[in-house]
Design a protein around this motif. Sequence first.
Motif, PDB file in Angstrom:
ATOM      1  N   ASN A   1       0.868  -1.178   0.000  1.00 43.35           N
ATOM      2  CA  ASN A   1       0.000   0.000   0.000  1.00 43.35           C
ATOM      3  C   ASN A   1       0.905   1.228   0.000  1.00 43.35           C
ATOM      4  N   THR A   2       1.016   1.883  -1.141  1.00 42.58           N
ATOM      5  CA  THR A   2       1.896   3.045  -1.273  1.00 42.58           C
ATOM      6  C   THR A   2       1.128   4.358  -1.189  1.00 42.58           C
ATOM      7  N   GLY A   3      -0.144   4.306  -0.824  1.00 45.21           N
ATOM      8  CA  GLY A   3      -0.940   5.523  -0.687  1.00 45.21           C
ATOM      9  C   GLY A   3      -1.013   5.979   0.755  1.00 45.21           C
ATOM     10  N   ASN A   4      -1.997   6.824   1.047  1.00 49.31           N
ATOM     11  CA  ASN A   4      -2.128   7.374   2.409  1.00 49.31           C
ATOM     12  C   ASN A   4      -3.411   6.954   3.100  1.00 49.31           C
ATOM     13  N   VAL A   5      -4.187   6.057   2.476  1.00 50.22           N
ATOM     14  CA  VAL A   5      -5.428   5.578   3.088  1.00 50.22           C
ATOM     15  C   VAL A   5      -5.399   4.057   3.189  1.00 50.22           C
ATOM     16  N   THR A   6      -6.206   3.528   4.105  1.00 49.87           N
ATOM     17  CA  THR A   6      -6.288   2.085   4.293  1.00 49.87           C
ATOM     18  C   THR A   6      -6.963   1.429   3.086  1.00 49.87           C
ATOM     19  N   LEU A   7      -6.419   0.300   2.656  1.00 43.00           N
ATOM     20  CA  LEU A   7      -6.998  -0.472   1.555  1.00 43.00           C
ATOM     21  C   LEU A   7      -7.576  -1.769   2.113  1.00 43.00           C
ATOM     22  N   THR A   8      -8.789  -2.094   1.696  1.00 45.51           N
ATOM     23  CA  THR A   8      -9.445  -3.326   2.138  1.00 45.51           C
ATOM     24  C   THR A   8      -9.749  -4.207   0.935  1.00 45.51           C
ATOM     25  N   SER A   9     -10.094  -5.472   1.237  1.00 48.13           N
ATOM     26  CA  SER A   9     -10.439  -6.459   0.200  1.00 48.13           C
ATOM     27  C   SER A   9      -9.353  -6.546  -0.869  1.00 48.13           C
ATOM     28  N   VAL A  10      -8.092  -6.545  -0.422  1.00 46.66           N
ATOM     29  CA  VAL A  10      -6.971  -6.648  -1.355  1.00 46.66           C
ATOM     30  C   VAL A  10      -6.976  -8.044  -1.974  1.00 46.66           C
TER      31      VAL A  10
END
Length: 230
Positions: free
Chosen positions: A151-160
Amino acid sequence: TDTTLVRTPVITLDKQAGVPTGSAAGDTIAYTFIVKNTGNVTLDPISFSDAKVSTATCSTAALAVGASRSCTVSYVLTQGDVDAGHVANTATATGTPPVTPANPTPTPVTATDSTDTPVASAAAITLVKNAGAPSGNTAGSTIAYSFLVTNTGNVTLTSVLVTDSKVGAVVCPAATLLPGAATTCTATYTMSQADVDAGIVHNDASVEGNPPTGAPVTAADAVDTPVLAA
């Protein structure tokens, strides 16, 4: 003579939010509280309250009629703030009128003001796919694939979710990634005779993750594995 003067205690509050120092957890917002005595009696003491920050460093000294005072404090962004895309906040200022024989316990006067500060969202994900050496060069031999998802962004990622053209859906140890977090997924492919005849196994993979708002973010990577012909 004894002339009665009408007391009108009034306080106002103007809360201001500065521009965030960044858009990641740990960055800060500077809040400024400007309080003014707009009534006709001295207010003593003055106090501030804010659900987001401690106002312990703000002066509580008496505020004369017509006088104003400002106080600045910093708030540290949490990951929840960044995921929400904004920080909503309300502050309250309180002032106590003078005590008199007729009113030994005067009722404090209050004022509130709110701010809502946007926090820029920048969702991003990367995928690095690697292939191990084939276990052999005949049909039925296997290739071990690994997929590094970050995750190279600034928000949480789900259902990867990782999808591979050779092995289909790939189960990863983590389906939720905080900013900066990574997970490595693995899968094994069994070669066909067509793979051996081609002398190479070409493989494409992609990954998808869902940010708190907006469309999913994706990334892709491919790898070619040579198969020794004999």
